[in-house]
Design an enzyme around this catalytic site. Structure first.
Site, PDB file in Angstrom:
ATOM      1  N   HIS A 179       0.826  -1.214   0.000  1.00 23.78           N
ATOM      2  CA  HIS A 179       0.000   0.000   0.000  1.00 23.78           C
ATOM      3  C   HIS A 179       0.858   1.261   0.000  1.00 23.78           C
ATOM      4  O   HIS A 179       0.636   2.192   0.769  1.00 23.78           O
ATOM      5  CB  HIS A 179      -0.958   0.026   1.200  1.00 23.78           C
ATOM      6  CG  HIS A 179      -1.872  -1.144   1.278  1.00 23.78           C
ATOM      7  ND1 HIS A 179      -2.970  -1.176   2.112  1.00 23.78           N
ATOM      8  CD2 HIS A 179      -1.864  -2.358   0.648  1.00 23.78           C
ATOM      9  CE1 HIS A 179      -3.589  -2.338   1.986  1.00 23.78           C
ATOM     10  NE2 HIS A 179      -2.923  -3.069   1.098  1.00 23.78           N
ATOM     11  N   ARG A 197      -7.594   3.664  -0.989  1.00 19.49           N
ATOM     12  CA  ARG A 197      -6.858   2.578  -0.331  1.00 19.49           C
ATOM     13  C   ARG A 197      -5.439   2.454  -0.848  1.00 19.49           C
ATOM     14  O   ARG A 197      -4.477   2.473  -0.089  1.00 19.49           O
ATOM     15  CB  ARG A 197      -7.599   1.250  -0.509  1.00 19.49           C
ATOM     16  CG  ARG A 197      -6.913   0.059   0.185  1.00 19.49           C
ATOM     17  CD  ARG A 197      -7.774  -1.189   0.067  1.00 19.49           C
ATOM     18  NE  ARG A 197      -7.130  -2.344   0.680  1.00 19.49           N
ATOM     19  CZ  ARG A 197      -6.326  -3.193   0.063  1.00 19.49           C
ATOM     20  NH1 ARG A 197      -6.052  -3.016  -1.245  1.00 19.49           N
ATOM     21  NH2 ARG A 197      -5.789  -4.224   0.695  1.00 19.49           N
ATOM     22  N   GLY A 222      -8.840  -2.581  -4.259  1.00 21.36           N
ATOM     23  CA  GLY A 222      -9.642  -2.908  -3.099  1.00 21.36           C
ATOM     24  C   GLY A 222      -8.929  -3.960  -2.264  1.00 21.36           C
ATOM     25  O   GLY A 222      -7.797  -4.351  -2.555  1.00 21.36           O
ATOM     26  N   TYR A 230     -13.627   9.483  -1.350  1.00 27.16           N
ATOM     27  CA  TYR A 230     -13.995   8.273  -2.097  1.00 27.16           C
ATOM     28  C   TYR A 230     -14.250   7.069  -1.188  1.00 27.16           C
ATOM     29  O   TYR A 230     -14.392   5.954  -1.682  1.00 27.16           O
ATOM     30  CB  TYR A 230     -12.942   8.007  -3.173  1.00 27.16           C
ATOM     31  CG  TYR A 230     -13.010   9.076  -4.236  1.00 27.16           C
ATOM     32  CD1 TYR A 230     -13.777   8.897  -5.374  1.00 27.16           C
ATOM     33  CD2 TYR A 230     -12.394  10.307  -4.055  1.00 27.16           C
ATOM     34  CE1 TYR A 230     -13.903   9.899  -6.320  1.00 27.16           C
ATOM     35  CE2 TYR A 230     -12.513  11.322  -4.996  1.00 27.16           C
ATOM     36  CZ  TYR A 230     -13.274  11.112  -6.125  1.00 27.16           C
ATOM     37  OH  TYR A 230     -13.409  12.113  -7.056  1.00 27.16           O
TER      38      TYR A 230
END
Length: 751
Positions: A541, A603, A622, A638
């Protein structure tokens, strides 16, 4: 304890006006500090949370509901402590259910004419707020609609999983219930209703406002990384791991367990084992653990435990696909169809092979529920012999369909609009993870090697390539960090020769620029300028995509949440965002939050592209439900972590819905580009390229290409002739080990 009830005495008008004015100012300041920037300001906030606080609120409530004061001692008529601050205005809300009229977001919008309503006729029901950081909760004010709760409790939690009760009653009467002198700690605060005032099947719970007051914690020190996990046990569909404890200056509140960047389990801070389920047999996974404290600080990751799940006892392959035949053909593609296979457990998917000279080469795949696929990337005027097999979740594969389907592709022709994608030519290979990629004015390519930290110059006409230099101060993360984004200014590169680079450093993710010298074909590392720092890093991430606006005025960057979902909703954090800076690293004065943040609630952003109208499109991963493509607007929220694609509380006011979503098994998409207002999306786990027409603000005419043909796809960029460059990401793309990949770079002609 005896409670004496008395009728409220009249208050001097002058004193009331003065007190109301002070309280109104306090409420306004609180709203300014805590409100989500995406939500509108509400003039009613100061009246709702200012003049109605303390004794005045109880007096008004008593007038409307005379029996309301007969509740527990916590509902005192004295004013709340001066130190109490409204913490909940416009914070993300999540509910057990919600009626179509009355979303969870209405419960803390500061407007008493809106409300949250649960499903009717069911107990229990609940709603909780994410305060964004750990707080000491000293007061909770509930303003009920007619459908109130007779029995309910107020709970706090560090992780919205394990809850601690700080108040309960079985004598709720509705109206305004102002619970003071509470003593709880947590980031999340929940109303948990167990008995409704209106017990018939046609009514549920209905809250106009849920206001939480207290003080935010100041702990900013994350826990230490947990110990590297060890294997406790495994089955074909689950793995149980254990680890040594993390430490923290206050205390570890919980652990998040991941495999390959996907959250698969959570446990509390005293538990040192966890099980990740819903896995597949005979598949390699990488497990690691992050620790978090009550303030929401997340540690750096543990080491990675690599586990291959054992095969299941199933040894029976699916039946052979039947009646395989071709239904369409072009110069570069063939469409096949068949009747579905069956299996004693379940068919997991199909593989398409070309059989030639005794060898079988995989040229495509199809999903489990498919009865056909298009095989792309074929050579014009060439004979192919196709067989289709079916496989199950344990890796058992059927025999190939017989006889092979013989098809000869047509002669080369123009790339018709209906065809979408046409000729594919390999222009290069690389043994590292190809990430950022740009085209230079002479038509050659520069690309980043993520794990080797080099920038490589490729001539697509000859395949010749060389490293132009190593970017300094890059550090990988034993996951997906390293040397990621690469961009040039479309307006000024010809004169300034700056390369804009995003990478992971030993302390953060950052954006820098370094000059490239075309004369010597080298990276001039001594010219490095650091443009933006402080983007948190983690094993996964880390985001990484860079994109200039078409006019060259602004540089946009996609970041990940650093495996801490709270970052995405915190507009003071640079993580889980689309960022916008000037080319020299300064902040444009019209940015919505007066920092580098342009949009939030993301994310893990790995795709950015502008369309012909100058609008910015974004692609993000996701967790385990769906990926999404978004149309980015200034200051937009978002939804992550409350919303993943269209799942979760995506109907909440203020969350912007995606324009398209993809099941993660058919997505896990990274880079995007736009050519002639068609969006091209490169997908890793989905091993395919999507082509989607931009029609107004919608994405229509969605097509899929190269499904299983080239494996995992990461990067797609425009080529100077109107085609696209497409790079694979096969092997070694989750371990940070340099030069252990097997990747190709293609030129693709598109319609």
């Amino acid at each position: 304890m005896r409670i004496t009830r008395s009728r409220p005495r009249p208050i001097s008008g002058l004193i009331l006006v003065a007190c109301a004015a002070v309280l109104a100012v306090t409420g306004t300041v609180t709203a300014t500090v805590t409100a989500s920037a995406a939500a509108p300001s509400h003039p009613a906030v100061s009246a709702e949370y200012g003049a109605e606080s303390g004794a005045a609120a109880v007096a008004q409530a008593a007038a409307a509901h005379p029996a309301d004061q007969a509740d527990q001692p916590a509902r005192s008529a004295q004013a709340a402590p001066a130190a109490d601050t409204l913490l909940s205005l416009n914070k993300p809300a999540t509910a057990s259910s919600a009626g179509g009229c009355c979303s969870a977001a209405n419960v803390d919008d500061g407007v008493s004419t809106t409300r949250w309503a649960s499903a009717s006729g069911a107990d229990p029901q609940w709603i909780y707020l994410d305060l964004g950081a750990t707080a000491h909760v000293s007061r909770v004010r509930l303003q009920w609609d007619t459908s109130c709760a007779t029995a309910y409790e107020i709970d706090t939690s560090a992780d919205h999983s394990s809850w601690t009760k700080i108040y309960s009653t079985t004598a709720g009467k509705g109206g305004v219930e102002d619970l003071t002198a509470l003593d709880g700690n947590g980031r999340y605060v929940r109303m948990y209703g167990t008995k409704r005032c209106r017990g018939d099947a046609g009514h549920g719970y209905s809250l106009q406002e849920l206001a939480v007051y207290g003080t935010l914690g100041t702990d900013t020190t994350p826990p230490t990384p947990p110990g590297t996990p060890t294997l406790v046990s495994d089955t074909p569909n689950s793995v149980t791991i254990g680890w040594t404890a993390s430490t923290d200056d206050v205390g570890v509140a919980g652990y998040d367990i991941y495999h390959d960047g996907q959250l698969c389990a959570q446990v509390n801070g005293s538990t040192l084992t966890a099980t990740c389920a819903s896995l597949s047999p005979n598949v390699a996974y990488g497990f690691y653990v992050n620790a978090r404290d009550a303030a929401g600080n997340v540690s750096q990751p543990s080491g990675t435990l690599h586990v291959t799940t054992p095969p299941s006892g199933d040894t029976t392959p699916p039946t052979v696909p039947g009646a395989v035949h071709s239904t369409a053909m072009t110069s570069s593609s063939v469409t096949l169809a068949w009747t579905a296979s069956t299996d004693n457990v379940a068919v997991a998917g199909y593989r398409v092979y070309n059989v030639a000279d005794g060898a079988r080469t995989q040229v495509g795949t199809a999903d489990a529920n498919a009865t056909g696929t298009q095989v792309d990337g074929l050579t014009p005027s060439t004979a192919y012999h196709f067989q289709v097999t079916a496989y199950d979740g344990n890796g058992n594969e059927s025999a190939g369909s017989t006889p092979p389907v013989d098809v000869t592709t047509s002669a080369p022709s123009s790339c018709a609009p209906a065809q979408g994608v046409c000729t594919v030519t390999q222009v290069g290979t690389d043994d590292d993870v190809v990430w950022g990629l740009v085209t230079l004015p002479d038509g050659t390519i520069l690309f980043n090697e993520r794990d080797a930290h080099d920038i490589v110059h490729l001539n697509p006409k000859t395949g010749a390539k060389k490293s132009v230099g190593t970017v300094p101060n890059v550090q990988s993360t034993d996951g997906e960090g390293g040397l990621t984004g690469l961009e040039i200014n479309p307006v000024s590169f010809g004169s300034d020769h700056w390369l804009y680079i995003m990478h992971t450093s030993p302390t953060d993710n950052r954006i820098v620029r370094i000059k490239y010298d075309p004369a010597t074909d080298t990276l001039q590392t001594g010219t490095e300028q650091i443009l933006l720092t402080g983007i948190e890093r983690n094993k996964f991430h880390n985001g990484g995509r860079l994109r200039f606006s078409p006019d060259g005025k602004y540089l946009y960057a996609g970041t990940g949440d650093a495996q801490n979902g709270a970052n995405a909703q915190n507009t003071s954090s640079l993580n889980g965002k689309v960022l916008r800076i000037n080319p020299d690293g300064t902040i444009p004065p019209d940015n919505p939050f007066h920092n580098a943040v342009w949009s939030y609630g993301h994310r893990n952003v790995q795709g950015l592209a502008f369309d012909s109208e100058g609008r910015l499109w974004e692609q993000e991963f996701g967790n385990n439900i769906m990926d999404e493509t978004n149309l980015i607007v200034k200051g937009g929220n978002y939804g992550w972590p409350s919303c993943e694609g269209t799942s979760g509380t995506c109907g909440t006011a203020g969350f912007i819905a995606p324009k398209h979503t993809y099941p993660v098994a058919e997505g896990s998409c990274s880079g995007i580009t736009i050519v002639r207002d068609f969006l091209y999306v490169a997908c890793e786990r989905g091993t395919r390229l999507y082509r989607e027409q931009i029609s107004g603000s919608s994405l229509t005419n969605v097509q899929q290409f190269f499904v299983g043909t080239y494996g995992r796809l990461r990067t797609v960029e425009p080529a100077p002739d109107g085609g696209i460059w497409l790079a694979t990401t096969n092997g070694g793309d989750k371990d940070s080990t340099p030069h252990n990949s097997n990747n190709q770079i293609f030129h693709v002609t598109v319609a």
